[in-house]
Each structure stands twice: as structure tokens, then as C-alpha cells.
Design a protein around this motif. Structure first.
Motif, mmCIF file in Angstrom:
data_model
loop_
_atom_site.group_PDB
_atom_site.id
_atom_site.type_symbol
_atom_site.label_atom_id
_atom_site.label_comp_id
_atom_site.label_asym_id
_atom_site.label_seq_id
_atom_site.Cartn_x
_atom_site.Cartn_y
_atom_site.Cartn_z
ATOM 1 N N TRP A 108 0.810 -1.226 0.000
ATOM 2 C CA TRP A 108 0.000 0.000 0.000
ATOM 3 C C TRP A 108 0.840 1.271 0.000
ATOM 4 C CZ3 TRP A 108 -1.309 -4.478 2.512
ATOM 5 C CH2 TRP A 108 -2.533 -5.056 2.155
ATOM 6 N N GLY B 140 -2.990 -7.887 0.049
ATOM 7 C CA GLY B 140 -1.852 -7.280 -0.624
ATOM 8 C C GLY B 140 -1.578 -7.910 -1.985
ATOM 9 N N ARG C 50 -3.734 -9.362 -3.918
ATOM 10 C CA ARG C 50 -4.787 -8.933 -4.845
ATOM 11 C C ARG C 50 -4.473 -7.549 -5.422
ATOM 12 N NH1 ARG C 50 -9.848 -10.522 -0.966
ATOM 13 N NH2 ARG C 50 -9.579 -12.802 -1.051
ATOM 14 N N ARG C 51 -4.016 -6.664 -4.559
ATOM 15 C CA ARG C 51 -3.657 -5.312 -5.004
ATOM 16 C C ARG C 51 -2.464 -5.363 -5.955
ATOM 17 N NH1 ARG C 51 -4.236 0.013 -3.178
ATOM 18 N NH2 ARG C 51 -2.436 1.337 -3.607
ATOM 19 N N TYR C 52 -1.505 -6.207 -5.626
ATOM 20 C CA TYR C 52 -0.290 -6.346 -6.432
ATOM 21 C C TYR C 52 -0.644 -6.872 -7.831
ATOM 22 C CZ TYR C 52 4.566 -7.719 -7.480
ATOM 23 O OH TYR C 52 5.827 -7.853 -8.018
ATOM 24 N N ALA D 253 -3.607 -6.678 -9.280
ATOM 25 C CA ALA D 253 -4.431 -5.692 -9.966
ATOM 26 C C ALA D 253 -3.590 -4.597 -10.620
ATOM 27 C CB ALA D 253 -5.428 -5.074 -8.982
ATOM 28 N N GLU D 254 -2.442 -4.314 -10.009
ATOM 29 C CA GLU D 254 -1.562 -3.275 -10.555
ATOM 30 C C GLU D 254 -0.575 -3.834 -11.563
ATOM 31 O OE1 GLU D 254 0.268 -1.436 -7.191
ATOM 32 O OE2 GLU D 254 -1.546 -0.328 -6.615
#
Length: 264
Positions: A169, A255, A257-259, A261-262
Motif C-alpha cells: 500500500w 496485498g 490482490r492489489r499487487y 491488480a496493478e
């Protein structure tokens, strides 16, 4: 198991290759030991005890505290945010080893290297200063102390790893980690025993995970805890380990999932 042992050996070599960083860290450790030892030694010069501690107990606290700083509070997981920011995490996720296992093995290698050097340092210092040293009266005390130290190592790794996972984040984690480490060392009893503080402050700190890293293991070694307090310290330590394991699992999934997605 073989891959973890191989990683452990490679981590040892890597730590020794960066000699300047390692030597500066050992010099810092000795500076803390010398300053705190002489502070308490001077305060105890003209009195037999200080805030419930006699000279032998307090100076033993300082000596073993130095070992616990090397063994419990040493870590390498502060590199995780950089790993995430640079994309190296993608490479690690493809390896046949868990990410936490990867960092736990490196952490164990660093701790073992630290203690290999810290024990002779403290021993030589103790001999030069003719430092008094408290020895437990019961063999069980040493076993309980060892269990508490191991629990403290697990607990600190979890906290450090969680801070590293926050890199999903935000890559700028050095500021928050520095503040965290300052608060942690104060509340862990890494400079002085927690029970010299006012009772209200002790209660607040005891509700946190920090004193179960250094203060409570040392209180066990010095045989200052009643059976009820001893049991309570282990239950609190185990409770925090379980809670952090649950939080870590969820933060890691979020984390990743965010990684993904980016495009990490």
C-alpha cells in the motif's frame, strides 16, 4: 527442508559479504551495552537496590538484554517493501518456497549470526568489568526462559513481516518503521525493566505485544514472576502470536490482490 537449509547458508554468506554494515551494527550494539551498563552501574554505586532491583539483578538484566536485542530484535524483513516496489516479488512467488518461509529463513540466519558475535562481546565485556551475573536457582527457569525467548522471536518476526507487507500500500515505509522501532524498544524493555515505570503505564504496556519480546523473558530468567504471572505471560504471548498470524494471513491475501491488480 533442504531448500531452507541452503537458503540459510546463502543468507549467512550474504550477511558476511556486507562487512561494513555488519560491523557498524555490532559497534552500535556495543555502544548501547556500554552506555546502559555504566548508567545503571553508576546509579547503584551508593545504594544496594534501585526500584526493586539489586545490583546483580539489574546488571544481569542489561547483559542479557544485549543478547536478546541481537537475537530477538534482529531482522531483515525491512527489505520487503523494496522487493514489492521493484517487482522482485513476482520472481519470488514463482519459486517453490513460501514467501514467509523465505524471509523467516533469512531472519533466522541473521539472528544466529548476531548471537554468534554477541555472546563473545558480552562475555569479554563482563570479564573486563568484573560484572556480577545472576544465575537461576532452578533448571526449569532456564527452559521457560528459552521458550519465552523463542516466542519473542516469532512475535517480533510477525510484527516486522507485517510492516513489510504494508509495502503493498506504499513503498515509503522507512519513516513508519523507524517510529515503530523506537516505540517498540521502549515498550519491550530493551533499555530498562518495564516494572520501574508507574503502575498505570505498566498496565498499558502489558496489554501490547512488545514487553513479551524482552522484558517478560528476562523477568522469567531473573525469577521475578509469580506462578500466576508466569502463566499469564505465556498466555498473552501465545495469544498475540495467534492474532498476528490471523492478521498476517489476511493482509497478505489483500496485498497480493492489489499487487496483481496493478500488474505486479
Amino acid at each position: 527442508m533442504r531448500k531452507y537449509l541452503t537458503l540459510f547458508g546463502l543468507s549467512w554468506q550474504k550477511q558476511l559479504e556486507v562487512r561494513s554494515d555488519f560491523l557498524f551494527e555490532r559497534a552500535r550494539s556495543m555502544a548501547v551495552l556500554v552506555s546502559i551498563y555504566f548508567l545503571w552501574s553508576t546509579l547503584l554505586e551508593k545504594q544496594s537496590d534501585l526500584m526493586g532491583y539489586n545490583r546483580v539483578e539489574l546488571l544481569t538484566y542489561v547483559l542479557i538484554m544485549t543478547l536478546l536485542r541481537a537475537w530477538v530484535l534482529g531482522c531483515v524483513s525491512d527489505r520487503i517493501p523494496s522487493e514489492i516496489a521493484t517487482g522482485k516479488l513476482s520472481e519470488l512467488l514463482l519459486r517453490p518456497i513460501s514467501h514467509m518461509g523465505y524471509w523467516a529463513t533469512q531472519d533466522a540466519a541473521m539472528k544466529s549470526l548476531n548471537i554468534v558475535f554477541a555472546i563473545p562481546e558480552v562475555l569479554v565485556f563482563s570479564l573486563l568489568m568484573s560484572a556480577p551475573f545472576y544465575l537461576p536457582h532452578h533448571a526449569l527457569t532456564t527452559i521457560l526462559f528459552g521458550l519465552s525467548v523463542f516466542g519473542g522471536m516469532v512475535l517480533y518476526f510477525q510484527m516486522s513481516y507485517m510492516l513489510g507487507v504494508m509495502g503493498f500500500w506504499g513503498s515509503q515505509s522507512w519513516g513508519p518503521r523507524f517510529c515503530f522501532e523506537v516505540i517498540l524498544e521502549f515498550c519491550a524493555g530493551a533499555y530498562f525493566p518495564i516494572d520501574i515505570l508507574p503502575a498505570a503505564v505498566q498496565k498499558i504496556i502489558s496489554a501490547l505485544p512488545f514487553p513479551y519480546l524482552v522484558y517478560y523473558p528476562l523477568s522469567i530468567y531473573l525469577e521475578r514472576l509469580s506462578p500466576a504471572a508466569l502463566l499469564s505471560s505465556f498466555l498473552h504471548q501465545a495469544g498475540w502470536i495467534a492474532l498476528l498470524a490471523f492478521l498476517l494471513n489476511n493482509f497478505w491475501k489483500l496485498g497480493l490482490r492489489r499487487y496483481a491488480a496493478e500488474g505486479g
